[in-house]
Design a protein around this motif. Structure first.
Motif, PDB file in Angstrom:
ATOM      1  N   ALA A  39     -27.234   0.996 -49.816  1.00 38.86           N
ATOM      2  CA  ALA A  39     -27.847   1.431 -48.561  1.00 38.86           C
ATOM      3  C   ALA A  39     -27.748   0.329 -47.507  1.00 38.86           C
ATOM      4  CB  ALA A  39     -29.296   1.832 -48.788  1.00 38.86           C
ATOM      5  N   GLU A  40     -27.978  -0.918 -47.914  1.00 36.15           N
ATOM      6  CA  GLU A  40     -27.895  -2.035 -46.973  1.00 36.15           C
ATOM      7  C   GLU A  40     -26.465  -2.237 -46.486  1.00 36.15           C
ATOM      8  OE1 GLU A  40     -29.556  -5.387 -49.015  1.00 36.15           O
ATOM      9  OE2 GLU A  40     -31.569  -4.518 -49.035  1.00 36.15           O
ATOM     10  N   ALA A  41     -25.497  -2.129 -47.378  1.00 36.43           N
ATOM     11  CA  ALA A  41     -24.098  -2.281 -46.991  1.00 36.43           C
ATOM     12  C   ALA A  41     -23.666  -1.159 -46.060  1.00 36.43           C
ATOM     13  CB  ALA A  41     -23.203  -2.319 -48.224  1.00 36.43           C
ATOM     14  N   THR A  42     -24.097   0.056 -46.358  1.00 33.71           N
ATOM     15  CA  THR A  42     -23.779   1.194 -45.497  1.00 33.71           C
ATOM     16  C   THR A  42     -24.371   1.001 -44.114  1.00 33.71           C
ATOM     17  OG1 THR A  42     -23.673   2.666 -47.401  1.00 33.71           O
ATOM     18  CG2 THR A  42     -24.012   3.701 -45.254  1.00 33.71           C
ATOM     19  N   ASP A  43     -25.606   0.525 -44.056  1.00 38.08           N
ATOM     20  CA  ASP A  43     -26.263   0.267 -42.773  1.00 38.08           C
ATOM     21  C   ASP A  43     -25.522  -0.810 -41.984  1.00 38.08           C
ATOM     22  OD1 ASP A  43     -28.478   0.579 -40.871  1.00 38.08           O
ATOM     23  OD2 ASP A  43     -29.014  -1.462 -41.513  1.00 38.08           O
ATOM     24  N   ALA A  44     -25.118  -1.880 -42.646  1.00 36.93           N
ATOM     25  CA  ALA A  44     -24.376  -2.955 -41.970  1.00 36.93           C
ATOM     26  C   ALA A  44     -23.052  -2.432 -41.439  1.00 36.93           C
ATOM     27  CB  ALA A  44     -24.145  -4.116 -42.926  1.00 36.93           C
ATOM     28  N   PHE A  45     -22.362  -1.620 -42.215  1.00 33.25           N
ATOM     29  CA  PHE A  45     -21.099  -1.046 -41.774  1.00 33.25           C
ATOM     30  C   PHE A  45     -21.301  -0.159 -40.550  1.00 33.25           C
ATOM     31  CE2 PHE A  45     -17.693   2.130 -42.008  1.00 33.25           C
ATOM     32  CZ  PHE A  45     -16.589   1.294 -41.986  1.00 33.25           C
ATOM     33  N   ARG A  46     -22.333   0.667 -40.577  1.00 31.63           N
ATOM     34  CA  ARG A  46     -22.613   1.567 -39.432  1.00 31.63           C
ATOM     35  C   ARG A  46     -22.999   0.778 -38.190  1.00 31.63           C
ATOM     36  NH1 ARG A  46     -25.627   6.079 -43.032  1.00 31.63           N
ATOM     37  NH2 ARG A  46     -23.744   7.211 -43.613  1.00 31.63           N
ATOM     38  N   ARG A  47     -23.772  -0.310 -38.367  1.00 33.53           N
ATOM     39  CA  ARG A  47     -24.112  -1.159 -37.217  1.00 33.53           C
ATOM     40  C   ARG A  47     -22.853  -1.780 -36.624  1.00 33.53           C
ATOM     41  NH1 ARG A  47     -27.945  -3.819 -40.610  1.00 33.53           N
ATOM     42  NH2 ARG A  47     -26.774  -5.717 -40.164  1.00 33.53           N
ATOM     43  N   GLY A  48     -21.929  -2.175 -37.485  1.00 33.99           N
ATOM     44  CA  GLY A  48     -20.662  -2.728 -37.010  1.00 33.99           C
ATOM     45  C   GLY A  48     -19.869  -1.713 -36.215  1.00 33.99           C
ATOM     46  N   LEU A  49     -19.814  -0.484 -36.703  1.00 34.43           N
ATOM     47  CA  LEU A  49     -19.113   0.570 -35.970  1.00 34.43           C
ATOM     48  C   LEU A  49     -19.771   0.843 -34.616  1.00 34.43           C
ATOM     49  CD1 LEU A  49     -18.277   3.177 -38.760  1.00 34.43           C
ATOM     50  CD2 LEU A  49     -16.713   1.603 -37.599  1.00 34.43           C
ATOM     51  N   ALA A  50     -21.093   0.865 -34.592  1.00 28.87           N
ATOM     52  CA  ALA A  50     -21.810   1.091 -33.335  1.00 28.87           C
ATOM     53  C   ALA A  50     -21.560  -0.055 -32.355  1.00 28.87           C
ATOM     54  CB  ALA A  50     -23.307   1.250 -33.597  1.00 28.87           C
ATOM     55  N   LEU A  51     -21.558  -1.269 -32.850  1.00 30.45           N
ATOM     56  CA  LEU A  51     -21.292  -2.421 -31.990  1.00 30.45           C
ATOM     57  C   LEU A  51     -19.874  -2.356 -31.443  1.00 30.45           C
ATOM     58  CD1 LEU A  51     -22.267  -5.094 -30.800  1.00 30.45           C
ATOM     59  CD2 LEU A  51     -21.549  -6.209 -32.916  1.00 30.45           C
ATOM     60  N   LEU A  52     -18.920  -1.993 -32.284  1.00 22.56           N
ATOM     61  CA  LEU A  52     -17.535  -1.865 -31.851  1.00 22.56           C
ATOM     62  C   LEU A  52     -17.408  -0.786 -30.776  1.00 22.56           C
ATOM     63  CD1 LEU A  52     -14.575  -2.658 -32.163  1.00 22.56           C
ATOM     64  CD2 LEU A  52     -14.419  -0.998 -34.031  1.00 22.56           C
ATOM     65  N   GLU A  53     -18.054   0.341 -30.983  1.00 23.88           N
ATOM     66  CA  GLU A  53     -18.005   1.423 -30.008  1.00 23.88           C
ATOM     67  C   GLU A  53     -18.583   0.982 -28.664  1.00 23.88           C
ATOM     68  OE1 GLU A  53     -19.317   6.100 -29.470  1.00 23.88           O
ATOM     69  OE2 GLU A  53     -19.984   4.999 -31.231  1.00 23.88           O
ATOM     70  N   THR A  54     -19.676   0.257 -28.702  1.00 24.67           N
ATOM     71  CA  THR A  54     -20.292  -0.253 -27.476  1.00 24.67           C
ATOM     72  C   THR A  54     -19.352  -1.200 -26.747  1.00 24.67           C
ATOM     73  OG1 THR A  54     -22.503  -0.027 -28.408  1.00 24.67           O
ATOM     74  CG2 THR A  54     -22.257  -1.543 -26.558  1.00 24.67           C
ATOM     75  N   GLN A  55     -18.703  -2.078 -27.490  1.00 24.46           N
ATOM     76  CA  GLN A  55     -17.788  -3.027 -26.866  1.00 24.46           C
ATOM     77  C   GLN A  55     -16.575  -2.326 -26.273  1.00 24.46           C
ATOM     78  OE1 GLN A  55     -17.155  -6.103 -29.810  1.00 24.46           O
ATOM     79  NE2 GLN A  55     -18.946  -7.219 -29.117  1.00 24.46           N
ATOM     80  N   VAL A  56     -16.071  -1.296 -26.944  1.00 21.82           N
ATOM     81  CA  VAL A  56     -14.942  -0.534 -26.411  1.00 21.82           C
ATOM     82  C   VAL A  56     -15.361   0.167 -25.115  1.00 21.82           C
ATOM     83  CG1 VAL A  56     -13.464   1.478 -26.822  1.00 21.82           C
ATOM     84  CG2 VAL A  56     -13.735  -0.256 -28.595  1.00 21.82           C
ATOM     85  N   GLN A  57     -16.542   0.735 -25.085  1.00 21.28           N
ATOM     86  CA  GLN A  57     -17.025   1.389 -23.870  1.00 21.28           C
ATOM     87  C   GLN A  57     -17.168   0.380 -22.731  1.00 21.28           C
ATOM     88  OE1 GLN A  57     -20.601   3.373 -25.138  1.00 21.28           O
ATOM     89  NE2 GLN A  57     -19.500   5.060 -26.079  1.00 21.28           N
ATOM     90  N   ASP A  58     -17.645  -0.822 -23.042  1.00 19.98           N
ATOM     91  CA  ASP A  58     -17.752  -1.864 -22.026  1.00 19.98           C
ATOM     92  C   ASP A  58     -16.383  -2.242 -21.488  1.00 19.98           C
ATOM     93  OD1 ASP A  58     -20.485  -1.918 -22.340  1.00 19.98           O
ATOM     94  OD2 ASP A  58     -20.514  -3.767 -23.521  1.00 19.98           O
ATOM     95  N   ILE A  59     -15.406  -2.349 -22.379  1.00 21.83           N
ATOM     96  CA  ILE A  59     -14.045  -2.700 -21.953  1.00 21.83           C
ATOM     97  C   ILE A  59     -13.481  -1.601 -21.065  1.00 21.83           C
ATOM     98  CG2 ILE A  59     -11.666  -2.994 -22.771  1.00 21.83           C
ATOM     99  CD1 ILE A  59     -12.897  -4.408 -25.249  1.00 21.83           C
ATOM    100  N   ARG A  60     -13.662  -0.361 -21.462  1.00 20.85           N
ATOM    101  CA  ARG A  60     -13.162   0.763 -20.661  1.00 20.85           C
ATOM    102  C   ARG A  60     -13.795   0.773 -19.283  1.00 20.85           C
ATOM    103  NH1 ARG A  60     -12.873   5.822 -24.890  1.00 20.85           N
ATOM    104  NH2 ARG A  60     -10.903   5.178 -25.837  1.00 20.85           N
ATOM    105  N   GLY A  61     -15.034   0.365 -19.187  1.00 19.04           N
ATOM    106  CA  GLY A  61     -15.718   0.337 -17.905  1.00 19.04           C
ATOM    107  C   GLY A  61     -15.166  -0.726 -16.973  1.00 19.04           C
ATOM    108  N   HIS A  62     -14.465  -1.718 -17.533  1.00 16.41           N
ATOM    109  CA  HIS A  62     -13.928  -2.797 -16.713  1.00 16.41           C
ATOM    110  C   HIS A  62     -12.434  -2.688 -16.482  1.00 16.41           C
ATOM    111  CE1 HIS A  62     -17.776  -4.512 -18.056  1.00 16.41           C
ATOM    112  NE2 HIS A  62     -17.759  -5.111 -16.908  1.00 16.41           N
ATOM    113  N   LEU A  63     -11.749  -1.786 -17.199  1.00 18.33           N
ATOM    114  CA  LEU A  63     -10.311  -1.627 -17.022  1.00 18.33           C
ATOM    115  C   LEU A  63     -10.029  -0.512 -16.040  1.00 18.33           C
ATOM    116  CD1 LEU A  63      -9.015  -1.857 -20.686  1.00 18.33           C
ATOM    117  CD2 LEU A  63      -8.936  -3.634 -18.940  1.00 18.33           C
ATOM    118  N   LYS A  64      -9.102  -0.756 -15.141  1.00 21.15           N
ATOM    119  CA  LYS A  64      -8.695   0.249 -14.172  1.00 21.15           C
ATOM    120  C   LYS A  64      -7.182   0.300 -14.134  1.00 21.15           C
ATOM    121  CE  LYS A  64     -12.900   0.810 -12.437  1.00 21.15           C
ATOM    122  NZ  LYS A  64     -13.730   1.731 -13.092  1.00 21.15           N
ATOM    123  N   GLY A  65      -6.654   1.501 -14.010  1.00 27.08           N
ATOM    124  CA  GLY A  65      -5.213   1.665 -13.828  1.00 27.08           C
ATOM    125  C   GLY A  65      -4.863   1.505 -12.367  1.00 27.08           C
ATOM    126  N   SER A  66      -3.606   1.716 -12.033  1.00 28.07           N
ATOM    127  CA  SER A  66      -3.170   1.568 -10.645  1.00 28.07           C
ATOM    128  C   SER A  66      -3.841   2.581  -9.720  1.00 28.07           C
ATOM    129  CB  SER A  66      -1.648   1.693 -10.549  1.00 28.07           C
ATOM    130  OG  SER A  66      -1.245   2.966 -11.024  1.00 28.07           O
TER     131      SER A  66
END
Length: 70
Positions: A39-66
């Motif tokens: 259960a603890e390992a599953t929770d850590a994995f899910r937190r990692g996925l959530a953190l990754l998703e948040t960081q990807v959303q932050d990156i998308r918010g700062h990237l602009k095309g032409s």
């Protein structure tokens, strides 16, 4: 790849990765995990996925095309 040590959340990444590496080592040495550890390992994995998703959303918010849009 970006250096996560200078970005917000890098401590959380380090902690998650350290925890998951410990779990991997424990499984290699001792076999399957007890239910609580699973259960603890599953929770850590899910937190990692959530953190990754948040960081990807932050990156998308700062990237602009032409066109000025992502």
């Amino acid at each position: 790849m970006a250096d996560t040590h200078n970005q917000p959340g890098s401590d959380e990444w380090d902690n998650l990765l350290h925890h998951l590496r410990q779990v991997r080592q424990q499984v290699q040495e001792q076999g399957p995990l007890p239910e609580q550890a699973k259960a603890e390992a599953t929770d850590a994995f899910r937190r990692g996925l959530a953190l990754l998703e948040t960081q990807v959303q932050d990156i998308r918010g700062h990237l602009k095309g032409s066109s000025g849009k992502w």
